[in-house]
Design an enzyme around this catalytic site. Structure first.
Site, PDB file in Angstrom:
ATOM      1  N   GLU A  94      42.265  49.531  36.124  1.00 11.89           N
ATOM      2  CA  GLU A  94      41.858  50.937  36.233  1.00 11.89           C
ATOM      3  C   GLU A  94      42.059  51.600  37.531  1.00 11.89           C
ATOM      4  O   GLU A  94      41.768  50.720  38.392  1.00 11.89           O
ATOM      5  CB  GLU A  94      40.734  51.339  35.446  1.00 11.89           C
ATOM      6  CG  GLU A  94      40.696  50.857  33.958  1.00 11.89           C
ATOM      7  CD  GLU A  94      39.432  51.272  33.267  1.00 11.89           C
ATOM      8  OE1 GLU A  94      39.223  51.293  32.094  1.00 11.89           O
ATOM      9  OE2 GLU A  94      38.792  51.565  33.920  1.00 11.89           O
ATOM     10  N   CYS A 107      40.379  55.668  43.725  1.00 11.38           N
ATOM     11  CA  CYS A 107      39.755  54.166  43.694  1.00 11.38           C
ATOM     12  C   CYS A 107      40.467  53.145  43.121  1.00 11.38           C
ATOM     13  O   CYS A 107      40.646  53.677  41.873  1.00 11.38           O
ATOM     14  CB  CYS A 107      38.168  54.431  43.301  1.00 11.38           C
ATOM     15  SG  CYS A 107      37.442  52.714  43.092  1.00 11.38           S
ATOM     16  N   CYS A 114      37.864  39.637  38.333  1.00 11.57           N
ATOM     17  CA  CYS A 114      37.442  38.944  39.694  1.00 11.57           C
ATOM     18  C   CYS A 114      36.909  37.576  39.546  1.00 11.57           C
ATOM     19  O   CYS A 114      36.099  37.276  38.594  1.00 11.57           O
ATOM     20  CB  CYS A 114      36.188  40.220  40.093  1.00 11.57           C
ATOM     21  SG  CYS A 114      35.692  39.820  41.744  1.00 11.57           S
ATOM     22  N   CYS A 118      29.585  38.186  40.920  1.00  9.37           N
ATOM     23  CA  CYS A 118      28.182  38.928  41.247  1.00  9.37           C
ATOM     24  C   CYS A 118      27.839  38.983  39.951  1.00  9.37           C
ATOM     25  O   CYS A 118      28.346  39.687  38.894  1.00  9.37           O
ATOM     26  CB  CYS A 118      28.707  40.172  41.930  1.00  9.37           C
ATOM     27  SG  CYS A 118      29.586  39.895  43.638  1.00  9.37           S
ATOM     28  N   CYS A 121      27.747  42.408  37.834  1.00 13.99           N
ATOM     29  CA  CYS A 121      29.101  43.188  37.926  1.00 13.99           C
ATOM     30  C   CYS A 121      29.950  42.915  36.804  1.00 13.99           C
ATOM     31  O   CYS A 121      29.949  41.681  36.293  1.00 13.99           O
ATOM     32  CB  CYS A 121      29.724  43.042  39.010  1.00 13.99           C
ATOM     33  SG  CYS A 121      31.631  43.920  39.242  1.00 13.99           S
ATOM     34  N   GLY A 163      38.226  43.837  41.087  1.00 13.05           N
ATOM     35  CA  GLY A 163      38.858  42.663  42.142  1.00 13.05           C
ATOM     36  C   GLY A 163      38.184  42.551  43.244  1.00 13.05           C
ATOM     37  O   GLY A 163      37.584  43.311  43.715  1.00 13.05           O
ATOM     38  N   SER A 218      29.996  44.314  50.762  1.00 12.19           N
ATOM     39  CA  SER A 218      28.932  44.461  49.706  1.00 12.19           C
ATOM     40  C   SER A 218      27.950  43.348  49.896  1.00 12.19           C
ATOM     41  O   SER A 218      27.959  42.179  49.629  1.00 12.19           O
ATOM     42  CB  SER A 218      29.751  44.310  48.487  1.00 12.19           C
ATOM     43  OG  SER A 218      30.586  44.936  48.191  1.00 12.19           O
ATOM     44  N   LEU A 219      26.863  43.818  50.461  1.00  7.21           N
ATOM     45  CA  LEU A 219      25.814  43.065  51.128  1.00  7.21           C
ATOM     46  C   LEU A 219      24.844  42.738  49.848  1.00  7.21           C
ATOM     47  O   LEU A 219      24.462  41.441  49.440  1.00  7.21           O
ATOM     48  CB  LEU A 219      25.120  43.596  52.343  1.00  7.21           C
ATOM     49  CG  LEU A 219      24.409  42.849  53.118  1.00  7.21           C
ATOM     50  CD1 LEU A 219      25.054  41.725  53.724  1.00  7.21           C
ATOM     51  CD2 LEU A 219      23.831  43.464  54.552  1.00  7.21           C
ATOM     52  N   HIS A 220      24.174  43.656  49.380  1.00  5.47           N
ATOM     53  CA  HIS A 220      23.165  43.527  48.353  1.00  5.47           C
ATOM     54  C   HIS A 220      22.150  42.939  48.215  1.00  5.47           C
ATOM     55  O   HIS A 220      21.077  43.161  47.395  1.00  5.47           O
ATOM     56  CB  HIS A 220      23.988  43.211  47.060  1.00  5.47           C
ATOM     57  CG  HIS A 220      25.271  43.903  46.659  1.00  5.47           C
ATOM     58  ND1 HIS A 220      25.482  45.097  46.864  1.00  5.47           N
ATOM     59  CD2 HIS A 220      26.376  43.313  46.152  1.00  5.47           C
ATOM     60  CE1 HIS A 220      27.020  45.446  46.606  1.00  5.47           C
ATOM     61  NE2 HIS A 220      27.362  44.342  46.122  1.00  5.47           N
ATOM     62  N   ASN A 294      24.544  51.081  38.033  1.00  6.92           N
ATOM     63  CA  ASN A 294      25.207  51.424  36.892  1.00  6.92           C
ATOM     64  C   ASN A 294      25.013  50.442  35.847  1.00  6.92           C
ATOM     65  O   ASN A 294      25.719  49.598  36.055  1.00  6.92           O
ATOM     66  CB  ASN A 294      26.528  52.086  37.147  1.00  6.92           C
ATOM     67  CG  ASN A 294      26.772  53.314  37.910  1.00  6.92           C
ATOM     68  OD1 ASN A 294      26.211  54.098  37.970  1.00  6.92           O
ATOM     69  ND2 ASN A 294      27.614  52.889  38.986  1.00  6.92           N
TER      70      ASN A 294
HETATM   71  N1  SAH Z   1      34.987  42.928  45.389  1.00  9.28           N
HETATM   72  C1  SAH Z   1      34.735  43.995  46.399  1.00  9.28           C
HETATM   73  C2  SAH Z   1      35.193  45.278  45.285  1.00  9.28           C
HETATM   74  C3  SAH Z   1      34.089  45.429  44.290  1.00  9.28           C
HETATM   75  S1  SAH Z   1      33.582  46.961  43.640  1.00  9.28           S
HETATM   76  C4  SAH Z   1      33.402  44.010  46.705  1.00  9.28           C
HETATM   77  O1  SAH Z   1      32.604  43.198  46.143  1.00  9.28           O
HETATM   78  O2  SAH Z   1      33.098  44.955  47.542  1.00  9.28           O
HETATM   79  C5  SAH Z   1      32.882  48.013  44.783  1.00  9.28           C
HETATM   80  C6  SAH Z   1      31.197  48.131  44.755  1.00  9.28           C
HETATM   81  O3  SAH Z   1      30.703  48.327  43.570  1.00  9.28           O
HETATM   82  C7  SAH Z   1      30.890  46.534  45.180  1.00  9.28           C
HETATM   83  O4  SAH Z   1      29.838  46.679  46.031  1.00  9.28           O
HETATM   84  C8  SAH Z   1      30.127  46.014  43.979  1.00  9.28           C
HETATM   85  O5  SAH Z   1      29.244  45.160  44.179  1.00  9.28           O
HETATM   86  C9  SAH Z   1      29.721  47.316  43.299  1.00  9.28           C
HETATM   87  N2  SAH Z   1      29.481  47.354  41.787  1.00  9.28           N
HETATM   88  C10 SAH Z   1      29.701  46.475  41.255  1.00  9.28           C
HETATM   89  N3  SAH Z   1      29.102  46.566  39.972  1.00  9.28           N
HETATM   90  C11 SAH Z   1      28.480  47.786  39.888  1.00  9.28           C
HETATM   91  C12 SAH Z   1      27.628  48.342  38.885  1.00  9.28           C
HETATM   92  N4  SAH Z   1      27.265  48.187  37.800  1.00  9.28           N
HETATM   93  N5  SAH Z   1      26.571  49.442  39.406  1.00  9.28           N
HETATM   94  C13 SAH Z   1      26.810  49.788  40.891  1.00  9.28           C
HETATM   95  N6  SAH Z   1      27.506  49.041  41.938  1.00  9.28           N
HETATM   96  C14 SAH Z   1      28.613  48.167  41.294  1.00  9.28           C
END
Ligand code: SAH
Length: 371
Positions: A94, A107, A114, A118, A121, A163, A218-220, A294
């Protein structure tokens, strides 16, 4: 029956020119073909009226403009478009087109599935199936652009779909470089943001390419132990090396790195984490992008309260850091981060992707992208 013709987006204008010469045509027609595709939005050869008829017929016999088909097209009440694209091998990805007052941001996905895992996700729930090809990457961008009114252009591009972008570095850069060149859409590299889970070796490789793409990491989590829990690959690569590679990217590219931080209620959204994140980013000329989670059906994580987002943001701002909070666009059509493809797998099943589903309504620009 799968179409045996290759997409012109899988090769280059030079390769098409060589193919034309072999068949007794003049190679400059290759440039015309790609101008039709990139500038004039041609999706087939019939409209390419300044090409000899015989050449058009031969092109149509051997090549197609695109390789994917639109399996589903949804439009959210806020104007966000989501395309579900089916690849030649039946796999689906998508891409999402978001409209704001002065921005048109696409986007795109970089892989089917992937492999990073994580925990919160949806994209990684079933692992990675394959990398997308250069042509499939470019096609997502061109098809999204073709949805825009004729007088509008794409202004921004984010690789934040399905991905791990840097796990597919070669195809991704080949596609982005093309789109950003004058032979493509002529977009500025500075309008492009590549989001990565943080693969230090690949981040250094990207830095060494000397492009001007923005990097988002993507630190988190601000500490290694919490990050190990949320982003399992961290246990392998190590937080220090991720930060070090991000610093190197900034030094070489001069582009300020964004750190994405998905906020999960009760897990990483407290004041202690906010302070630890401020400590981590303090010495760096970085930008923090807070992303309220989300929720994904079937996963136990929850969206943080508006109050905890505000407080978290306040801590970072009080320390003088640059910070933004991401607004969600297209939630009604599952276009939000981490939601891509999932519902269609559950619900679309064998529908084979017939016509477009339109869920349209009034536009209300909400999306606040990384910078
Ligand atoms: N693999 C890449 C791209 C991922 S998508 C990465 O890890 O950065 C882009 C961002 O969306 C990432 O920071 C990912 O962690 C975040 N993401 C994934 N699922 C999510 C969700 N359910 N709610 C909010 N952000 C999310």
């Amino acid at each position: 029956m799968s179409d045996p013709r290759r997409s012109l987006l899988e090769i280059s204008p030079q390769e098409l020119g060589a193919w034309m010469v072999e068949r007794g045509h003049r190679p400059f027609h290759a440039g015309q073909v790609y101008r039709w595709i990139f500038e004039r939005r041609a999706e087939g050869f019939d409209v390419m009226s300044d090409l000899p008829k015989r050449l058009r017929d031969e092109l149509a016999e051997h090549w197609s403009v695109f390789s994917m088909t639109i399996s589903k097209h949804q439009v959210a009440p806020d104007g966000t478009d989501k395309l579900l694209l089916e690849c030649r091998d039946g796999r689906r990805v998508e891409c999402v087109l978001m409209a704001e007052v002065d921005r048109r941001t696409v986007c795109i996905s970089s892989q089917v599935g992937c492999g990073m895992g994580c925990v919160f996700c949806a994209s990684g729930l079933k692992g990675v199936e394959r990398n997308l090809t250069k042509g499939e990457i470019v096609e997502q961008i061109v098809r999204s652009r073709n949805l825009l009114p004729l007088d509008e252009r794409l202004t921004n591009l984010v690789v934040m779909g399905m991905g791990e972008s840097l796990a597919n570095l070669d195809n991704l850069i080949a596609g982005l470089d093309w789109v950003c060149s004058n032979e493509g859409l002529g977009m500025g590299q500075r309008r492009v943001t590549i989001s990565t889970v943080g693969l230090p070796e690949k981040m250094r490789k990207l830095a060494a390419l000397d492009r001007s793409y923005n990097l988002a990491v993507s630190l988190h989590a601000p500490t290694a132990s919490l990050r190990d829990e949320l982003v399992p690959i961290n246990a392998k690569v190590g937080l220090d090396d991720v930060m070090d590679a991000a610093d190197e990217y900034f030094r070489r590219s001069g582009r300020r790195v964004t750190f994405e931080y998905v906020m999960l209620r009760g897990i990483n959204d407290g004041l202690a984490e906010a302070r630890a994140l401020a400590d981590l980013l303090d010495a760096r000329k970085a930008h923090a992008n807070l992303i309220p989670y989300n929720p994904v059906p079937g996963l136990p994580y929850e969206r943080p309260t508006a109050e905890s987002v505000r407080r978290f943001e306040g801590v970072l701002k009080a320390r003088g850091l640059s910070v933004s909070v991401r607004k969600t666009k297209g939630r009604e059509i599952d276009a939000a981060c981490g939601q891509l493809r999932r519902r269609s797998e559950v619900a679309v099943g064998g529908d084979g992707g017939s016509g477009a589903v339109q869920v349209s309504g009034a536009a209300s620009p909400l999306f606040d992208e990384a910078r």
